[in-house]
Scaffold this motif. Sequence first.
Motif, short mmCIF file in Angstrom:
data_model
loop_
_atom_site.label_atom_id
_atom_site.label_comp_id
_atom_site.label_asym_id
_atom_site.label_seq_id
_atom_site.Cartn_x
_atom_site.Cartn_y
_atom_site.Cartn_z
N GLU A 68 0.84 -1.20 0.00
CA GLU A 68 0.00 0.00 0.00
C GLU A 68 0.87 1.25 0.00
O GLU A 68 1.92 1.30 0.63
CB GLU A 68 -0.90 0.00 1.23
CG GLU A 68 -1.85 1.17 1.29
CD GLU A 68 -2.79 1.11 2.48
OE1 GLU A 68 -3.57 2.06 2.64
OE2 GLU A 68 -2.76 0.13 3.25
N MET A 69 0.39 2.26 -0.71
CA MET A 69 1.09 3.54 -0.78
C MET A 69 0.12 4.66 -0.44
O MET A 69 -1.06 4.42 -0.20
CB MET A 69 1.68 3.74 -2.17
CG MET A 69 2.69 2.67 -2.52
SD MET A 69 3.40 2.83 -4.16
CE MET A 69 2.02 2.50 -5.19
N ALA B 36 6.31 13.67 -4.30
CA ALA B 36 7.55 12.97 -3.97
C ALA B 36 8.32 12.53 -5.23
O ALA B 36 9.31 11.81 -5.12
CB ALA B 36 7.25 11.76 -3.09
N GLY B 37 7.84 12.94 -6.43
CA GLY B 37 8.56 12.63 -7.66
C GLY B 37 8.02 11.48 -8.49
O GLY B 37 8.58 11.13 -9.52
N TRP B 38 6.93 10.87 -8.05
CA TRP B 38 6.32 9.76 -8.78
C TRP B 38 5.52 10.28 -9.97
O TRP B 38 5.05 11.41 -9.99
CB TRP B 38 5.35 9.01 -7.88
CG TRP B 38 5.95 8.19 -6.80
CD1 TRP B 38 6.52 8.64 -5.64
CD2 TRP B 38 6.01 6.77 -6.74
NE1 TRP B 38 6.91 7.60 -4.87
CE2 TRP B 38 6.62 6.43 -5.52
CE3 TRP B 38 5.60 5.76 -7.60
CZ2 TRP B 38 6.83 5.11 -5.14
CZ3 TRP B 38 5.81 4.45 -7.22
CH2 TRP B 38 6.42 4.13 -6.00
N SER C 35 9.91 2.81 0.50
CA SER C 35 10.56 3.27 -0.72
C SER C 35 10.68 2.11 -1.70
O SER C 35 10.54 0.95 -1.33
CB SER C 35 11.96 3.84 -0.44
OG SER C 35 12.81 2.83 0.05
N VAL C 36 10.90 2.47 -2.95
CA VAL C 36 11.12 1.45 -3.98
C VAL C 36 12.31 1.88 -4.83
O VAL C 36 12.43 3.05 -5.20
CB VAL C 36 9.85 1.24 -4.87
CG1 VAL C 36 9.45 2.50 -5.58
CG2 VAL C 36 10.06 0.10 -5.85
N LEU D 103 12.31 5.93 -5.22
CA LEU D 103 11.12 6.75 -5.00
C LEU D 103 10.58 6.43 -3.61
O LEU D 103 10.49 5.26 -3.23
CB LEU D 103 10.05 6.46 -6.05
CG LEU D 103 10.43 6.81 -7.49
CD1 LEU D 103 9.37 6.29 -8.46
CD2 LEU D 103 10.63 8.31 -7.64
N GLU D 104 10.25 7.48 -2.87
CA GLU D 104 9.75 7.29 -1.51
C GLU D 104 8.23 7.47 -1.47
O GLU D 104 7.64 8.10 -2.31
CB GLU D 104 10.43 8.30 -0.57
CG GLU D 104 11.91 8.02 -0.42
CD GLU D 104 12.57 8.95 0.56
OE1 GLU D 104 11.94 9.91 1.03
OE2 GLU D 104 13.75 8.70 0.87
#
Length: 121
Positions: free
Chosen positions: A68-69, A78-80, A109-110, A118-119
Motif C-alpha cells: 500500500e502507498m 515525492a517525484g512519482w 521506498s522502492v 522513490l519514496e
Amino acid sequence: MRRRYWIALALCAVAGPAAAHHSFAMFNMDKNVTMTGTVTEFRWTNPHSWMHVDIADDSGKASDWAIEMTSPNNLVAAGWRRSSMKPGDKVTVTYHPLVNGKQGGSLVSVKLADGRVLENK
C-alpha cells in the motif's frame, strides 16, 4: 455563542471516525523489510495507490505481495508519475510489514531497475 460551541462539537465528532480511517495500526511501523521482486500490478488510485509484486521465497517459489502507498497527489509531490512503474519491472521494495504476518505492507521506498529510489511520502 452557544451555537458555535455545538457546531464545533459536531465537527469534532465527525472528524474522529475520519482520522481512524488513516490508522497505521495494521503495519509494524517500527520494522522495515526489504525484498526484491517483479511488479505485477501498479494501481494509481485514490485514496491509496497500490503495487503488487511477485517475490520469491527461499525455494524460488514466487508469491504476490500487496504493498500500500499514499495518494497519487502525495506521490507526485515525492517525484512519482503514473508511469513510474509497470508490470514486469524489477524492483526492490522497502516496506513496513503487516502485523498479522500476511504478505503485504506499507511502502517506505522502492528502488527501480534504473537505480532511482522513490519514496512513499
